[in-house]
Scaffold this motif. Sequence first.
Motif, PDB file in Angstrom:
ATOM      1  N   ARG A 128       0.875  -1.173   0.000  1.00  0.00           N
ATOM      2  CA  ARG A 128       0.000   0.000   0.000  1.00  0.00           C
ATOM      3  C   ARG A 128       0.904   1.212   0.000  1.00  0.00           C
ATOM      4  O   ARG A 128       1.615   1.449   0.973  1.00  0.00           O
ATOM      5  N   ASN A 154     -14.874   2.340  -8.573  1.00  0.00           N
ATOM      6  CA  ASN A 154     -15.193   1.820  -7.245  1.00  0.00           C
ATOM      7  C   ASN A 154     -16.504   2.461  -6.782  1.00  0.00           C
ATOM      8  O   ASN A 154     -16.568   3.688  -6.626  1.00  0.00           O
ATOM      9  N   THR A 157     -16.362   4.794  -3.306  1.00  0.00           N
ATOM     10  CA  THR A 157     -15.625   6.043  -3.127  1.00  0.00           C
ATOM     11  C   THR A 157     -15.891   6.977  -4.294  1.00  0.00           C
ATOM     12  O   THR A 157     -16.370   6.552  -5.353  1.00  0.00           O
ATOM     13  N   GLY A 160     -12.313   6.439  -6.702  1.00  0.00           N
ATOM     14  CA  GLY A 160     -11.558   5.195  -6.733  1.00  0.00           C
ATOM     15  C   GLY A 160     -11.765   4.386  -8.000  1.00  0.00           C
ATOM     16  O   GLY A 160     -12.857   4.367  -8.578  1.00  0.00           O
ATOM     17  N   TYR A 162     -10.380   0.407  -9.881  1.00  0.00           N
ATOM     18  CA  TYR A 162      -9.657  -0.835  -9.633  1.00  0.00           C
ATOM     19  C   TYR A 162      -9.525  -1.642 -10.921  1.00  0.00           C
ATOM     20  O   TYR A 162     -10.282  -1.468 -11.865  1.00  0.00           O
ATOM     21  N   PHE A 173      -5.768  -1.327  -6.816  1.00  0.00           N
ATOM     22  CA  PHE A 173      -6.794  -0.443  -6.272  1.00  0.00           C
ATOM     23  C   PHE A 173      -6.206   0.958  -6.123  1.00  0.00           C
ATOM     24  O   PHE A 173      -5.275   1.173  -5.343  1.00  0.00           O
ATOM     25  N   ALA A 175      -6.976   4.500  -4.846  1.00  0.00           N
ATOM     26  CA  ALA A 175      -7.913   5.159  -3.934  1.00  0.00           C
ATOM     27  C   ALA A 175      -7.403   6.553  -3.579  1.00  0.00           C
ATOM     28  O   ALA A 175      -6.900   6.796  -2.484  1.00  0.00           O
ATOM     29  N   ASP A 177      -8.910   9.203  -2.859  1.00  0.00           N
ATOM     30  CA  ASP A 177      -9.626   9.831  -1.742  1.00  0.00           C
ATOM     31  C   ASP A 177      -8.901   9.586  -0.419  1.00  0.00           C
ATOM     32  O   ASP A 177      -9.079  10.329   0.541  1.00  0.00           O
ATOM     33  N   TYR A 178      -8.099   8.528  -0.374  1.00  0.00           N
ATOM     34  CA  TYR A 178      -7.347   8.177   0.834  1.00  0.00           C
ATOM     35  C   TYR A 178      -5.833   8.165   0.582  1.00  0.00           C
ATOM     36  O   TYR A 178      -5.080   7.603   1.383  1.00  0.00           O
ATOM     37  N   ARG A 180      -4.042   6.518  -1.511  1.00  0.00           N
ATOM     38  CA  ARG A 180      -3.514   5.158  -1.540  1.00  0.00           C
ATOM     39  C   ARG A 180      -3.507   4.555  -2.948  1.00  0.00           C
ATOM     40  O   ARG A 180      -4.444   4.722  -3.719  1.00  0.00           O
ATOM     41  N   GLN A 198      -9.933   1.278   2.980  1.00  0.00           N
ATOM     42  CA  GLN A 198      -9.983   2.408   2.055  1.00  0.00           C
ATOM     43  C   GLN A 198     -10.968   2.192   0.915  1.00  0.00           C
ATOM     44  O   GLN A 198     -11.593   3.133   0.440  1.00  0.00           O
ATOM     45  N   ASN A 199     -11.104   0.949   0.447  1.00  0.00           N
ATOM     46  CA  ASN A 199     -11.891   0.684  -0.758  1.00  0.00           C
ATOM     47  C   ASN A 199     -13.298   0.166  -0.495  1.00  0.00           C
ATOM     48  O   ASN A 199     -14.147   0.227  -1.377  1.00  0.00           O
TER      49      ASN A 199
END
Length: 224
Positions: A128, A154, A157, A160, A162, A173, A175, A177-178, A180, A198-199
């Motif tokens: 990660r 995703n 979110t 996101g 994937y 993934f 992400a 928004d986080y 990641r 997170q996802n």
Amino acid sequence: MKQLLLILILPLITFCSKAEQTDLAQLKLNEPVENLLSETSRKSIGTDSVEYPFAILAEDTDSTKFVFSGIPVDKVYFLLSAKVNNDSVMKNGGGHFESTFFKTGKQLENNLKILKKQNGSTEIFGFRAEIKGEKNQSEVKQLLTKKYGKGTKNPNTDNGLYWNVQKENKYIFFAPDYDRLIILNSKNLSKSCYWDIQNGIISIGTEKCDSEKYFSEMGINIEK
């Protein structure tokens, strides 16, 4: 003379510095974690029963060592399969982190000895990466889209995406928004469901995701 000498050695210093970096995009996701961690940065190793896949997390905070295809990575969490007693974890009030913090090469060696006794292997199955900033995240998205296609939105979110890259045995993934980017070796993971903090829960394959069965296998009791 001193200025001339400095001019001559600067390119060598720059080359050596770049040579020490680890490009996460090039990992096969089965490397021994001891070959990846920095010897001088603040690190931690411990069990993670908050996020799935239940894993041992090896965190490295060296922001100069890791990149993703040249894009800066603020910190990285390497994931190792964990032998976690999920029933015991849940009886103690749900998931938690249990980590040991350390810095030196000797402390790393000692922690890895303990890890091998508990887990048998120090090979990672994913990472990660914490990637901050709109510019860096935009570049990551462009790289992934160029290589793997536009990805799947995703539903959990705002931004996101994937990818299930079957030919490479990878789950990817993104992400933002986080902050990641998570890339996993999917060989020994569920082929229908995926979840992390997170996802959220994602139906990852063509087979319908039975989330109740999936969480049950993780040792989590879902209240109806």
